[in-house]
Structures are given as structure tokens and as C-alpha cells.
Design a protein around this motif. Structure first.
Motif, PDB file in Angstrom:
ATOM      1  N   LEU A   1     -15.677  -1.947  21.354  1.00 24.43           N
ATOM      2  CA  LEU A   1     -14.723  -0.844  21.510  1.00 24.43           C
ATOM      3  C   LEU A   1     -13.324  -1.264  21.055  1.00 24.43           C
ATOM      4  CD1 LEU A   1     -15.866   0.607  24.963  1.00 24.43           C
ATOM      5  CD2 LEU A   1     -16.340   1.516  22.685  1.00 24.43           C
ATOM      6  N   ALA A   2     -12.942  -2.516  21.387  1.00 22.85           N
ATOM      7  CA  ALA A   2     -11.630  -3.017  20.959  1.00 22.85           C
ATOM      8  C   ALA A   2     -11.562  -3.120  19.441  1.00 22.85           C
ATOM      9  CB  ALA A   2     -11.359  -4.378  21.606  1.00 22.85           C
ATOM     10  N   SER A   3     -12.651  -3.558  18.819  1.00 25.16           N
ATOM     11  CA  SER A   3     -12.649  -3.755  17.361  1.00 25.16           C
ATOM     12  C   SER A   3     -12.609  -2.426  16.615  1.00 25.16           C
ATOM     13  CB  SER A   3     -13.877  -4.566  16.931  1.00 25.16           C
ATOM     14  OG  SER A   3     -15.078  -3.847  17.153  1.00 25.16           O
ATOM     15  N   VAL A   4     -13.248  -1.394  17.150  1.00 21.35           N
ATOM     16  CA  VAL A   4     -13.245  -0.082  16.490  1.00 21.35           C
ATOM     17  C   VAL A   4     -11.819   0.421  16.324  1.00 21.35           C
ATOM     18  CG1 VAL A   4     -13.783   2.366  16.858  1.00 21.35           C
ATOM     19  CG2 VAL A   4     -15.561   0.655  17.151  1.00 21.35           C
ATOM     20  N   PHE A   5     -11.019   0.301  17.379  1.00 22.61           N
ATOM     21  CA  PHE A   5      -9.660   0.850  17.336  1.00 22.61           C
ATOM     22  C   PHE A   5      -8.688  -0.048  16.578  1.00 22.61           C
ATOM     23  CE2 PHE A   5     -11.724   2.705  21.140  1.00 22.61           C
ATOM     24  CZ  PHE A   5     -11.763   4.011  20.688  1.00 22.61           C
ATOM     25  N   ALA A   6      -9.096  -1.306  16.334  1.00 19.71           N
ATOM     26  CA  ALA A   6      -8.252  -2.196  15.524  1.00 19.71           C
ATOM     27  C   ALA A   6      -8.230  -1.770  14.064  1.00 19.71           C
ATOM     28  CB  ALA A   6      -8.749  -3.640  15.640  1.00 19.71           C
ATOM     29  N   TYR A   7      -9.257  -1.016  13.638  1.00 18.42           N
ATOM     30  CA  TYR A   7      -9.349  -0.593  12.232  1.00 18.42           C
ATOM     31  C   TYR A   7      -8.491   0.632  11.915  1.00 18.42           C
ATOM     32  CZ  TYR A   7     -13.334  -3.702  11.261  1.00 18.42           C
ATOM     33  OH  TYR A   7     -14.142  -4.791  11.057  1.00 18.42           O
ATOM     34  N   GLY A   8      -7.857   1.217  12.920  1.00 18.94           N
ATOM     35  CA  GLY A   8      -7.042   2.410  12.681  1.00 18.94           C
ATOM     36  C   GLY A   8      -5.926   2.152  11.675  1.00 18.94           C
ATOM     37  N   GLY A   9      -5.636   3.125  10.846  1.00 19.41           N
ATOM     38  CA  GLY A   9      -4.563   2.998   9.859  1.00 19.41           C
ATOM     39  C   GLY A   9      -5.028   2.993   8.423  1.00 19.41           C
ATOM     40  N   MET A  10      -6.356   2.842   8.246  1.00 19.95           N
ATOM     41  CA  MET A  10      -6.885   2.785   6.877  1.00 19.95           C
ATOM     42  C   MET A  10      -6.829   4.141   6.174  1.00 19.95           C
ATOM     43  SD  MET A  10     -10.125   0.254   7.454  1.00 19.95           S
ATOM     44  CE  MET A  10     -10.442   0.062   5.717  1.00 19.95           C
ATOM     45  N   GLU A  11      -6.677   5.202   6.972  1.00 21.09           N
ATOM     46  CA  GLU A  11      -6.688   6.547   6.379  1.00 21.09           C
ATOM     47  C   GLU A  11      -5.414   6.838   5.580  1.00 21.09           C
ATOM     48  OE1 GLU A  11      -8.793   6.078  10.188  1.00 21.09           O
ATOM     49  OE2 GLU A  11      -6.680   5.881   9.649  1.00 21.09           O
ATOM     50  N   THR A  12      -4.346   6.061   5.815  1.00 22.28           N
ATOM     51  CA  THR A  12      -3.052   6.330   5.176  1.00 22.28           C
ATOM     52  C   THR A  12      -3.144   6.341   3.667  1.00 22.28           C
ATOM     53  OG1 THR A  12      -1.921   5.304   7.050  1.00 22.28           O
ATOM     54  CG2 THR A  12      -0.626   5.609   5.058  1.00 22.28           C
ATOM     55  N   VAL A  13      -4.009   5.508   3.109  1.00 22.94           N
ATOM     56  CA  VAL A  13      -4.077   5.418   1.639  1.00 22.94           C
ATOM     57  C   VAL A  13      -4.541   6.737   1.019  1.00 22.94           C
ATOM     58  CG1 VAL A  13      -6.452   4.521   1.479  1.00 22.94           C
ATOM     59  CG2 VAL A  13      -4.781   3.951  -0.289  1.00 22.94           C
ATOM     60  N   THR A  14      -5.387   7.498   1.718  1.00 21.04           N
ATOM     61  CA  THR A  14      -5.841   8.783   1.166  1.00 21.04           C
ATOM     62  C   THR A  14      -4.755   9.845   1.293  1.00 21.04           C
ATOM     63  OG1 THR A  14      -6.885   9.457   3.253  1.00 21.04           O
ATOM     64  CG2 THR A  14      -8.269   8.271   1.668  1.00 21.04           C
ATOM     65  N   ILE A  15      -3.842   9.667   2.273  1.00 18.21           N
ATOM     66  CA  ILE A  15      -2.686  10.567   2.384  1.00 18.21           C
ATOM     67  C   ILE A  15      -1.692  10.251   1.271  1.00 18.21           C
ATOM     68  CG2 ILE A  15      -0.732  11.221   3.849  1.00 18.21           C
ATOM     69  CD1 ILE A  15      -2.488  10.535   6.291  1.00 18.21           C
ATOM     70  N   ALA A  16      -1.430   8.944   1.086  1.00 14.54           N
ATOM     71  CA  ALA A  16      -0.466   8.504   0.073  1.00 14.54           C
ATOM     72  C   ALA A  16      -0.940   8.811  -1.341  1.00 14.54           C
ATOM     73  CB  ALA A  16      -0.208   7.007   0.226  1.00 14.54           C
ATOM     74  N   ALA A  17      -2.256   8.793  -1.554  1.00 14.10           N
ATOM     75  CA  ALA A  17      -2.799   9.015  -2.899  1.00 14.10           C
ATOM     76  C   ALA A  17      -2.372  10.354  -3.474  1.00 14.10           C
ATOM     77  CB  ALA A  17      -4.323   8.923  -2.875  1.00 14.10           C
ATOM     78  N   ALA A  18      -2.179  11.353  -2.605  1.00 16.54           N
ATOM     79  CA  ALA A  18      -1.788  12.685  -3.071  1.00 16.54           C
ATOM     80  C   ALA A  18      -0.407  12.676  -3.714  1.00 16.54           C
ATOM     81  CB  ALA A  18      -1.814  13.678  -1.907  1.00 16.54           C
ATOM     82  N   GLU A  19       0.404  11.655  -3.420  1.00 18.32           N
ATOM     83  CA  GLU A  19       1.744  11.558  -4.007  1.00 18.32           C
ATOM     84  C   GLU A  19       1.822  10.460  -5.069  1.00 18.32           C
ATOM     85  OE1 GLU A  19       5.330  12.421  -1.457  1.00 18.32           O
ATOM     86  OE2 GLU A  19       3.869  12.015   0.112  1.00 18.32           O
TER      87      GLU A  19
END
Length: 465
Positions: free
Chosen positions: A217-235
Motif C-alpha cells: 500500500l505504501a509503494s502504490v502511493f509512492a508512484y503518484g506524480g507520473m501523470e504530470t507528463v501527459t498533462i504537460a505534453a499538451a503544451e
């Protein structure tokens, strides 16, 4: 939904035509790399090791496999439909406006709260070096710097993240090299530990399956933040190729940075060492190796990781809010763009983050813990929306615009269903643990509230048309 004939004649472009498109490929590549090496890895992994012992490596492998599947699904949709709304826009397209509303605003709350938490974490590090300075002043300074950078131009965000990511990648690469040499017994002043730390002090699973579950459970939430690249890609200058490149390299990045570094830590340092939790696993490992000044240098890297996450979350939250407003799902003021930047959204996201900081000092025993519990499982809710959206949009893309499938989910639909089953299993495990059960119920309450508001908003808009 535009007609398939129109879509098939032109390559995919970002939905957000009024935003600046000044992020270069080098920015996007480093944002993708840096996004993997988040604050959760440096700061949060110590508690996971203390709970799971050496089996934390297995926990990171399992959660890493799930994250790879999620990123592949998100990459498929983001390459086909680039948007600063990312998964929120995909959920609206695939399921309905209420789904986009729920995924988007819950993620906005998560990112804004994280901005405050990362500011507090960064301030705590600085005040250990400058003990007579107030924490809140450092948080305010960091907030002003990154809010200002994001207000000025998206290129500023890109440059900050480029250099932050370069430092993080360099530091963790050096850590892995030094750790590898120490494990092999060729680092001067060290002896090869063999498997002593992996099998001693209670064995590989010192707390049994229960410890492994807590570590998972701790490791799952450590991966948060990877989604930013798909937001940034639009710009970026080329959204489609940027997303495709970032997603295709996600596998080796997760394996190397997360799983590799956890393996180095538990091989070199006894898992029950107090320093792992008190100092953090990376500082504890370097101190254990006796490398002069390395522990303090790692604290600098942790500080950079926190500031990087703070910068990225101000950026990501403002773009999610902007995209929601553009789709008629939020206050119109947040959608105003000036100089290619949604400045009101940047300010609103930063202010919300600072309010969280104020609450941590003013109401540390009731309101602030309630807020933390509310965002505890948001990332899992978002992942479920991603998987369900990909299930529906993949079929639609195959029928209407197959040329947009630049990135394809592996073994579709089998692995999409496997990912959904994995997410359901994590929900069940969270319900079993007393600490995470409260997070699950609090996040569930917020999700249901947002879904109800989104559904009523959707009905009201349908009647008004």
C-alpha cells in the motif's frame, strides 16, 4: 464528439489551443524522468521498509507492474487525444461529463494539498540547517517562487523541472552505482554484505504477509506524480510523439529507479535500522557506507525532489482546473488565459495549497488529518477512471480513427481487466487495514459527493441546451 471522418484526416492536436505550446522535447523527456523520481520515493519509502522488511522489493515490483499498465493505458489515450485535462478529459469523452468532473476535481484537491505537504517537508529540511528560522516563512517563500514561475510562462515550469529532474536522475544514478559497488564488495572500506540483511533479523518476510500488504500500500502511493507528463505534453511542440516517448520508456525507469534502489537499500542496511525511518532510506544507506558528507548531500537531493514535486503540482493542478472550466465544469474565472498561461487557476491552486499549510499549524488534530484522509486513495480512483475510459475509447478508436493509436495498450483487453482487478484488490486490502480504512472511506465520501454534483451539473446543462 467530432466525426470520425474529420479526425482521420488530420493528426491529433492538443485540445487546448489558447495555452502556450512552448515546452520542448528535452523538457518533456526530463519531466517524464523526474516525475518517476518523486518525493514519495525519497521521503515515504522508509515506512514501507520498516513494515515489509526486505520484501519491500516484491511490493515495489507488484505496484510497479500496475503503474506500468496504468501509464500505458493513459499514454494510449493521451497520444490519441492530447489535452491538459489528461485522464479527466478522457473520462468525460468515454463515460460522460460527470466522470470527467469527478476525476478532475478530486485530482485537483489531491495536487493542491500535496503542494502544501511538499512545502512543509522542504521547510523542515531547511530549518535543520537554519534552526532559528520559522518553517512557515520558508513555505511561503517556496510558494511565492513557484507560483511566480508558473504565472510567468510554461517555459519557466519546463526549465525548473528540467534542472530539478537532471539533479534527481544524477543523484539516484550515483546512488545505484555506489550501492552496486558496495554490494559487490569493491567499494573501498566496505565488505560485500551477501544475503545477510535479506535473510537475517526475521527473514525476507519479517512481519509475514501483513507486513508485505502494508509495504504494498505504501509503494502504490509512492508512484503518484507520473501523470504530470501527459498533462504537460499538451503544451509541448509535438504532443503525440512526446507522450509516446515518455510512456515507452516508463518500464525501465520504474524498474531501475524504484525497484533497483529499494533492492540496494535492503541489501546494504538492516531493514529494522531506526535510521531508515528517521533519516530516510537513501541518507541511511550512504551514512552506513561511511561516505563523508554523502548523507547531507542526499538531504539536498530530497529537498530538490520536494521542490520539484511542488512546482509540478502547482502546474498540474492549474492545468486540470483550466481544462475543467474549458469543458464547462467549473468557475469561468479559472479558465482565463493571459500570455498562454491560465493565471487565475495558478493563483487559486497555490492559495489552496497554502491554506493546507495554515491548517497544518492551526488545526493539526482535526481539520488537517481529515483533509489528508480525504485525499488518501484519490490516486486509485483516478486509475480506475483511466482503465474504464481506456476500455471504452480503445474500441471507439479502432472503429473511427485507428491511425490515432500511436501507443497501444499491451494484450488489450486482458491486461486492462488485470489492472482493474489489481486496483480492486488494493481497495480490499485498504479496507482490511485500520489506518488505510479511514482513508478509503474518506476518499469514497468525497468521490461520491463529486460524482453527485457532477451528475446534477450534467443534467442541468443538458436541460439548458
Amino acid at each position: 464528439m467530432p466525426s470520425s471522418t474529420t479526425e482521420s484526416q488530420t493528426p491529433p492536436k492538443a485540445d487546448d489551443v489558447s495555452l502556450s505550446h512552448s515546452l520542448k522535447q528535452r523538457h518533456l523527456s526530463m519531466i517524464a524522468l523526474g516525475g518517476v523520481i518523486g518525493a514519495g520515493l525519497f521521503v515515504g519509502s522508509g515506512a514501507g521498509i520498516a513494515a515489509a522488511g526486505p520484501s519491500i522489493v516484491v511490493a515495489y515490483i507488484l505496484s510497479g507492474l500496475l503503474v506500468m499498465l496504468v501509464m500505458r493505458m493513459l499514454g494510449e489515450m493521451s497520444a490519441a487525444y492530447p489535452s491538459s485535462g489528461s485522464f479527466s478529459a478522457h473520462a468525460e469523452r468515454a463515460i460522460g461529463p460527470w466522470a470527467g468532473f469527478t476525476a478532475g476535481w478530486s485530482f485537483w484537491v489531491l495536487l493542491c494539498t500535496a503542494v502544501g505537504l511538499e512545502g512543509i517537508g522542504a521547510a523542515k529540511i531547511v530549518t535543520t540547517w537554519l534552526p532559528h528560522t520559522p518553517e512557515w516563512a520558508w513555505v511561503a517563500l517556496f510558494m511565492v517562487v513557484f507560483c511566480g514561475a508558473n504565472l510567468a510562462a510554461v517555459k519557466n515550469f519546463g526549465e525548473f523541472e528540467f534542472w530539478f529532474a537532471a539533479l534527481k536522475v544524477g543523484a539516484i544514478s550515483l546512488f545505484l552505482v555506489l550501492g552496486g559497488l558496495a554490494i559487490a564488495g569493491v567499494l573501498p572500506g566496505t565488505d560485500a554484505p551477501g544475503t545477510a540483511n535479506l535473510t537475517g533479523a526475521g527473514g525476507f518476510l519479517p512481519h509475514g504477509s501483513e507486513g508485505l500488504i502494508i509495504g504494498l500500500l505504501a509503494s502504490v502511493f509512492a508512484y503518484g506524480g507520473m501523470e504530470t507528463v501527459t498533462i504537460a505534453a499538451a503544451e509541448s511542440e509535438n504532443p503525440v510523439s512526446g507522450v509516446a516517448s515518455a510512456v515507452r520508456t516508463a518500464m525501465w525507469r520504474i524498474a531501475l529507479f524504484y525497484i533497483g534502489s529499494m533492492a540496494v537499500v535492503v541489501t546494504l542496511v538492516p531493514w529494522d535500522s531506526k535510521e531508515i525511518v528517521e533519516k530516510g532510506p537513501y541518507v541511511a544507506t550512504l551514512d552506513h557506507l561511511g561516505i563523508p558528507g554523502a548523507g547531507q548531500l542526499m538531504n539536498v537531493v530530497v529537498l530538490v525532489a520536494l521542490l520539484s514535486a511542488m512546482n509540478a503540482n502547482i502546474y498540474g493542478s492549474s492545468r486540470i482546473a483550466y481544462s475543467l472550466v474549458q469543458r464547462g465544469q467549473g468557475p469561468k474565472a479559472l479558465g482565463r488565459v493571459s500570455g498562454g498561461v491560465p493565471r487565475i487557476a495558478v493563483l487559486a491552486s497555490s492559495v489552496f495549497g497554502f491554506v493546507c499549510v495554515v491548517l497544518s499549524y492551526w488545526r493539526p488534530d482535526d481539520v488537517f488529518p481529515w483533509l489528508l484522509n480525504m485525499i488518501g486513495a484519490v490516486i486509485l480512483v483516478v486509475w480506475i477512471f483511466i482503465a474504464v475510459s481506456q476500455l471504452r475509447l480503445r474500441r471507439r478508436l479502432e472503429r473511427e480513427a485507428p491511425e490515432k493509436l500511436v501507443v497501444r495498450m499491451w494484450a488489450f483487453p486482458v491486461l486492462t481487466w488485470v489492472a482493474l482487478a489489481g486496483m480492486a484488490a488494493i481497495f480490499v486490502l485498504m479496507a482490511r487495514e485500520p489506518d488505510t480504512r479511514v482513508q478509503l472511506y474518506s476518499t469514497g465520501g468525497m468521490t461520491l459527493f463529486l460524482a453527485a454534483v457532477g451528475y446534477l451539473w450534467q443534467k442541468a446543462r443538458a436541460k439548458g441546451q
